[in-house]
Write a protein that holds these residues in place. Structure first.
Motif, PDB file in Angstrom:
ATOM      1  N   GLU A   1       1.360  -1.299  -0.090  1.00 42.12           N
ATOM      2  CA  GLU A   1       0.144  -0.152  -0.121  1.00 42.12           C
ATOM      3  C   GLU A   1       0.889   1.201  -0.094  1.00 42.12           C
ATOM      4  OE1 GLU A   1      -3.266   2.611   2.911  1.00 42.12           O
ATOM      5  OE2 GLU A   1      -2.976   0.083   3.489  1.00 42.12           O
ATOM      6  N   ALA A   2       2.031   1.195   0.748  1.00 44.50           N
ATOM      7  CA  ALA A   2       2.801   2.234   0.635  1.00 44.50           C
ATOM      8  C   ALA A   2       3.331   2.652  -0.513  1.00 44.50           C
ATOM      9  CB  ALA A   2       4.312   2.574   2.033  1.00 44.50           C
ATOM     10  N   ALA A   3       3.839   1.666  -1.219  1.00 46.06           N
ATOM     11  CA  ALA A   3       4.598   1.526  -2.726  1.00 46.06           C
ATOM     12  C   ALA A   3       3.199   2.002  -3.462  1.00 46.06           C
ATOM     13  CB  ALA A   3       5.154  -0.112  -2.805  1.00 46.06           C
ATOM     14  N   ARG A   4       2.044   2.002  -3.970  1.00 49.47           N
ATOM     15  CA  ARG A   4       1.265   2.113  -5.073  1.00 49.47           C
ATOM     16  C   ARG A   4       1.121   3.293  -3.961  1.00 49.47           C
ATOM     17  NH1 ARG A   4      -2.798  -2.912  -3.834  1.00 49.47           N
ATOM     18  NH2 ARG A   4      -2.180  -4.194  -5.922  1.00 49.47           N
ATOM     19  N   ASN A   5       0.725   3.702  -2.861  1.00 49.72           N
ATOM     20  CA  ASN A   5       0.833   5.342  -2.602  1.00 49.72           C
ATOM     21  C   ASN A   5       1.622   6.518  -3.387  1.00 49.72           C
ATOM     22  OD1 ASN A   5      -1.785   4.760  -1.387  1.00 49.72           O
ATOM     23  ND2 ASN A   5      -0.927   4.825   0.889  1.00 49.72           N
ATOM     24  N   HIS A   6       3.280   5.975  -2.557  1.00 50.23           N
ATOM     25  CA  HIS A   6       4.208   6.230  -3.986  1.00 50.23           C
ATOM     26  C   HIS A   6       4.051   6.693  -4.821  1.00 50.23           C
ATOM     27  CE1 HIS A   6       7.736   9.115  -2.918  1.00 50.23           C
ATOM     28  NE2 HIS A   6       8.577   7.971  -4.210  1.00 50.23           N
ATOM     29  N   ALA A   7       3.905   6.150  -5.444  1.00 51.78           N
ATOM     30  CA  ALA A   7       4.310   5.507  -7.098  1.00 51.78           C
ATOM     31  C   ALA A   7       3.149   6.512  -7.508  1.00 51.78           C
ATOM     32  CB  ALA A   7       3.967   4.014  -7.379  1.00 51.78           C
ATOM     33  N   VAL A   8       1.707   6.181  -7.054  1.00 56.63           N
ATOM     34  CA  VAL A   8       0.402   7.829  -7.898  1.00 56.63           C
ATOM     35  C   VAL A   8       0.844   8.849  -7.641  1.00 56.63           C
ATOM     36  CG1 VAL A   8      -1.247   8.103  -6.827  1.00 56.63           C
ATOM     37  CG2 VAL A   8      -1.174   5.747  -6.942  1.00 56.63           C
ATOM     38  N   LEU A   9       1.515   9.182  -5.909  1.00 53.93           N
ATOM     39  CA  LEU A   9       2.598  10.642  -6.721  1.00 53.93           C
ATOM     40  C   LEU A   9       3.239  10.645  -7.553  1.00 53.93           C
ATOM     41  CD1 LEU A   9       3.055  10.851  -2.712  1.00 53.93           C
ATOM     42  CD2 LEU A   9       1.194  12.493  -3.878  1.00 53.93           C
ATOM     43  N   MET A  10       3.839   9.713  -7.685  1.00 56.76           N
ATOM     44  CA  MET A  10       5.565   9.939  -8.974  1.00 56.76           C
ATOM     45  C   MET A  10       4.872  10.557 -10.275  1.00 56.76           C
ATOM     46  SD  MET A  10       8.150   7.182  -8.020  1.00 56.76           S
ATOM     47  CE  MET A  10       8.063   5.757  -8.481  1.00 56.76           C
TER      48      MET A  10
ATOM     49  N   GLU B   1       1.428   4.779 -21.460  1.00 54.03           N
ATOM     50  CA  GLU B   1       2.197   3.852 -21.284  1.00 54.03           C
ATOM     51  C   GLU B   1       3.231   3.913 -20.047  1.00 54.03           C
ATOM     52  OE1 GLU B   1       3.646   4.499 -25.731  1.00 54.03           O
ATOM     53  OE2 GLU B   1       1.737   4.038 -26.170  1.00 54.03           O
ATOM     54  N   ILE B   2       3.573   4.590 -19.575  1.00 51.83           N
ATOM     55  CA  ILE B   2       5.144   4.461 -18.884  1.00 51.83           C
ATOM     56  C   ILE B   2       3.895   3.936 -17.692  1.00 51.83           C
ATOM     57  CG2 ILE B   2       6.465   6.249 -17.484  1.00 51.83           C
ATOM     58  CD1 ILE B   2       6.181   6.390 -20.639  1.00 51.83           C
ATOM     59  N   LEU B   3       5.298   3.328 -16.608  1.00 47.92           N
ATOM     60  CA  LEU B   3       4.916   2.465 -15.798  1.00 47.92           C
ATOM     61  C   LEU B   3       5.513   3.254 -15.134  1.00 47.92           C
ATOM     62  CD1 LEU B   3       5.712  -1.606 -16.612  1.00 47.92           C
ATOM     63  CD2 LEU B   3       3.519  -0.188 -15.583  1.00 47.92           C
ATOM     64  N   TYR B   4       5.242   3.316 -13.310  1.00 43.44           N
ATOM     65  CA  TYR B   4       5.968   4.338 -12.489  1.00 43.44           C
ATOM     66  C   TYR B   4       6.060   3.127 -11.065  1.00 43.44           C
ATOM     67  CZ  TYR B   4       5.411   8.589 -14.677  1.00 43.44           C
ATOM     68  OH  TYR B   4       5.415   9.654 -14.926  1.00 43.44           O
ATOM     69  N   VAL B   5       7.914   2.157 -11.510  1.00 48.22           N
ATOM     70  CA  VAL B   5       7.864   1.149  -9.782  1.00 48.22           C
ATOM     71  C   VAL B   5       8.539   1.577  -8.742  1.00 48.22           C
ATOM     72  CG1 VAL B   5       8.582  -0.903  -9.878  1.00 48.22           C
ATOM     73  CG2 VAL B   5       8.198   0.075 -12.490  1.00 48.22           C
TER      74      VAL B   5
ATOM     75  N   GLY C   1       4.576  -1.228  -5.621  1.00 50.45           N
ATOM     76  CA  GLY C   1       3.409  -0.766  -6.511  1.00 50.45           C
ATOM     77  C   GLY C   1       3.948  -0.065  -7.707  1.00 50.45           C
ATOM     78  N   VAL C   2       3.221  -0.765  -8.803  1.00 50.10           N
ATOM     79  CA  VAL C   2       3.177  -0.256 -10.366  1.00 50.10           C
ATOM     80  C   VAL C   2       2.364   0.073 -10.574  1.00 50.10           C
ATOM     81  CG1 VAL C   2       3.672  -1.091 -12.466  1.00 50.10           C
ATOM     82  CG2 VAL C   2       5.031  -2.278 -10.425  1.00 50.10           C
ATOM     83  N   VAL C   3       2.638   1.901 -11.638  1.00 45.41           N
ATOM     84  CA  VAL C   3       1.065   2.216 -11.623  1.00 45.41           C
ATOM     85  C   VAL C   3       1.117   3.259 -12.805  1.00 45.41           C
ATOM     86  CG1 VAL C   3       0.024   4.768 -11.362  1.00 45.41           C
ATOM     87  CG2 VAL C   3       0.341   3.539  -9.246  1.00 45.41           C
TER      88      VAL C   3
END
Length: 283
Positions: free
Chosen positions: A75-84, A159-163, A153-155
């Protein structure tokens, strides 16, 4: 003491001119070559599972144990990936965002003494993983034998993946009774090693209260008064059976005959991922 290992930032795109490069963005600056998209960032669970599988495959090949996926770290990783994705930036901490240690503590109930993080972006899962493995600081996180849990977390944004890969070393959480018993066993071994008689253990509720007072104040100084003794040690530890260096002189004192131990496990501002607050009184 809680430790953090922050890798440098990886940018991996299909364009050969930038593939595998390390990017250190200026705060507030968007990433060149990454287009702004109107599509809202979307979590990609399948990509997360694939990144975890690739990470554990690499660890297996290196003779290391697999990382266990933790829901809170994820959850922490996903939240940060969304911010990025929203900021179009690679960063370990945005303005107004908590530090990694606090960020993990906010959503994960783990007792961690070590944490690390990789962040990257790319258009391909495999190419992004390969780039992380070819980058020394990212590889060191992925193959760190001290880590045993992870959250990935991967968002997707267009076409871009933020990991974001968050790693941790998770320790057991013990009750006061169990942690005090572990201290007793450690003291017994230390006295035996010093070839001295075992210390008599006294049960003093005030000593535990003193330890909890330190936790409440987030400081080992000026706790609630406990029983007076020949020596009084106050300290914090990630594991209750880890004695401070200052304990060696006390434990080896042949004139000491008994002791009382009090512990209190707590999450505080100084120790967001938890620590044992300990008071030892020797008589």
């Amino acid at each position: 003491m809680f430790g953090t290992l922050i890798a440098s930032l990886a940018l991996v795109l299909s364009n050969p001119s930038v593939s595998g490069k390390v990017l250190l963005p200026v705060p507030g600056e968007v990433i060149a070559g990454v287009p702004a998209v109107a599509v809202a960032p979307v979590v990609d669970p399948e990509a997360e599972r694939r990144f975890l599988s690739l990470a554990n495959q690499a660890r297996q090949e290196a003779g290391l144990s697999a990382l266990q996926n933790d829901q809170g770290l994820s959850e922490a990783a996903r939240n940060h990936a969304v911010l990025m994705a929203r900021q179009r930036q690679l960063s370990h901490q945005f303005s107004g965002e908590s530090s990694l240690a606090s960020r993990l503590a906010e959503v994960a109930g783990l007792h961690l003494d070590l944490a690390g993080e990789n962040v990257a972006l790319g258009q391909s899962i495999e190419l992004t993983h390969d780039s992380l493995m070819k980058s020394q600081p990212h590889r060191e996180n992925l193959l760190n034998a001290g880590f045993n849990v992870t959250g990935i977390g991967v968002v997707r944004s267009g076409e871009i993946l933020y990991v974001v890969q968050d790693f941790g070393h998770s320790l057991p959480q013990y009750s006061e009774d169990v942690s005090e018993e572990l201290i007793a066993k450690t003291l017994s071994k230390e006295r035996e090693h010093a070839k001295l008689p075992a210390l008599q253990r006294k049960q003093e509720a005030a000593v535990r209260s003193s330890a909890c007072s330190m936790a409440q104040q987030d400081s080992i100084h000026n706790p609630a008064a406990g029983p007076a003794g020949r020596y009084i040690l106050r300290y914090t530890a990630m594991q209750p059976n880890s004695l401070p260096i200052s304990a060696a002189k006390v434990v080896s004192d042949s004139s000491v005959q008994s002791y009382s131990a009090g512990t209190c496990y707590a999450r505080t501002t100084k120790y967001p991922n938890g620590a044992y607050w300990v008071t030892l009184v020797f008589y």
